[in-house]
Design an enzyme around this catalytic site. Structure first.
Site, PDB file in Angstrom:
ATOM      1  N   HIS A   1       0.820  -1.213   0.000  1.00  0.00           N
ATOM      2  CA  HIS A   1       0.000   0.000   0.000  1.00  0.00           C
ATOM      3  C   HIS A   1       0.858   1.270   0.000  1.00  0.00           C
ATOM      4  CE1 HIS A   1      -3.741   1.912  -0.032  1.00  0.00           C
ATOM      5  NE2 HIS A   1      -4.307   1.449   1.083  1.00  0.00           N
TER       6      HIS A   1
ATOM      7  N   ASP B   1      -2.212   2.264  -4.549  1.00  0.00           N
ATOM      8  CA  ASP B   1      -3.442   2.701  -3.902  1.00  0.00           C
ATOM      9  C   ASP B   1      -4.545   1.674  -4.121  1.00  0.00           C
ATOM     10  OD1 ASP B   1      -2.296   5.073  -3.019  1.00  0.00           O
ATOM     11  OD2 ASP B   1      -2.786   6.132  -4.884  1.00  0.00           O
TER      12      ASP B   1
END
Length: 418
Positions: free
Chosen positions: A389, A393
């Site tokens: 992450h 995204d």
């Protein structure tokens, strides 16, 4: 003059190896290119063969950890006439007078369990995993037909023998305890050191969990169209390319196209920089007796379905024969793992650092789903994308997985590039 037997180099990053097992005994006469021993490093398992004919002198015993380049034995010169030659089957038959001898010997009260010799009758050695399986099942190795190089018996040959055996899997040895209460305390537990590969796997998994912001997103894929195409063209594909058409090529090709649209999943974080790759080196996770390895299909974007399938089969063959090289495991930009072959319905794969994404495939299972407002039975597969992450995204991850779903559900789109 004696020829030194050394631990070979398997890559600049590997400095030591475990001499896992000798295939021959000290003083045995061996032939050139005959496997002598197998080594394990933190990345690969490799068989080492004899460079010439000779008599083996072992200097380092199995189980020892030694540095790369260490001399572990030697091959003493021997007359060519002393090197055993493989006899034709017709000559290997016993003389006519042999069958009469058993009549002179009283038959034993109960036939003994067949033993598991380290080599078959023709002198071809067995790999450690094959020897363990034969010993566990109490099999007569002379009855198993080898299909490997030089007639060697593979693990697949043993499993096929067990499957086709008229009497099924041999019964357990009655001398073995049948209940935990019958076992002596020392036999209730067994302690073994972790192999270099297993230790490395553990280190990398822990490193991945600690040093990435890993998140997993899920989707499900209707496999009906891919299964239909595979069934329709399976025979023609095999005849033309000499290889079977599997589902892995569908997913690898789908991932290649999806990675082009979401390039951050094909990128690495290097310090404060992001390195984007304009190619797709796809790692394919393969389970082995000693642990998980991930050989890399290089430039998968340039390969056809047949090219992907051939690359996978070549790697599986190298793994079975302990010929996988360190270079085969390096340079991957994305990984595909198929837990479905073991029956897994759903899982969250762990990132293969420094990669930023890994796709987990799972078992195909018929489930009721809604299609055009009607409930129908479809062959469905859950898929999972674990991603870092820090660089990817949620929008990019969901988009990637949605595109993989679209490509696999409609494989024609990969050909038409739409």
């Amino acid at each position: 003059m004696a020829i030194e037997i050394k631990i070979p180099s398997v890559g600049e990053s590997v400095q030591e190896a475990v001499l896992a097992e000798w295939f021959k005994q000290d003083g045995d006469t061996v032939r050139k290119d005959e496997p002598l021993f197998v080594i394990e490093t933190d990345k690969v398992t490799l068989e080492v063969v004899a460079e010439a004919d000779g008599v083996l002198k072992i200097g380092v015993q199995a189980g020892e950890t030694v540095a790369i380049g260490t001399v572990v034995g030697s091959l003493e010169p021997v007359d060519a006439s002393a090197v055993p030659e493989k006899k034709p089957e017709a000559e290997a038959e016993p003389p006519a007078e042999k069958p009469a001898q058993p009549e002179k010997t009283p038959a034993p009260a109960a036939p003994p369990k067949p033993s598991a010799p380290s080599t078959p009758a023709d002198g071809i050695p067995l790999a450690p995993s094959v020897r363990r399986l034969i010993a566990e099942k109490h099999l007569d190795v002379s009855k198993i037909k080898g299909t490997g190089p030089g007639g060697r018996i593979s693990k697949g040959d043993v499993l096929l023998y067990l499957e086709n055996a008229p009497a099924g899997i041999p019964e357990e040895d009655p001398a073995m305890p049948t209940a935990v209460g019958d076992m002596p305390p020392a036999a209730m537990e067994e302690r073994k050191p972790m192999t270099p590969i297993r230790k490395r796997i553990a280190e990398r998994l822990l490193e991945s969990k600690q040093n990435t912001a890993m998140l997993t997103t899920f989707n499900e894929i209707d496999m009906a169209r891919s299964m239909e195409i595979r069934s329709q063209y399976k025979e023609a594909f095999s005849k033309r390319h000499g290889i079977n058409l599997g589902f892995m090529s569908f997913f690898v090709k789908a991932c290649v196209e999806a990675l082009k649209e979401v390039p951050e999943i094909n990128a690495f974080i290097d310090g404060n920089d992001i390195i984007y790759h304009n190619y797709q080196h796809i790692g394919v996770a393969v389970g082995t007796e000693r642990g998980l390895v991930v050989p890399v299909i290089r430039h998968a974007e340039r390969l056809s379905f047949a090219g992907v399938e051939k690359a996978i089969v070549d790697y599986v063959t190298k793994i079975k024969e302990n010929r996988l090289e360190l270079a085969d495991l390096e340079g991957g930009t994305f990984t595909v793992s198929n837990g479905g072959v073991y029956g897994s319905l759903l899982s969250t794969p762990i990132l293969n650092m420094p990669q930023s994404g890994i796709l987990g495939m799972h078992k195909i299972e018929k489930r009721p789903v809604v299609v055009d407002d009607e409930i129908v039975i479809r062959p469905m597969m859950y898929v999972a994308l674990s991603y870092d992450h820090r660089i990817v995204d949620g929008k990019g991850a969901v988009t990637f997985l949605k595109r993989v779903k679209e490509f696999v559900e409609n494989p024609e789109r990969m050909t038409l590039e739409v």
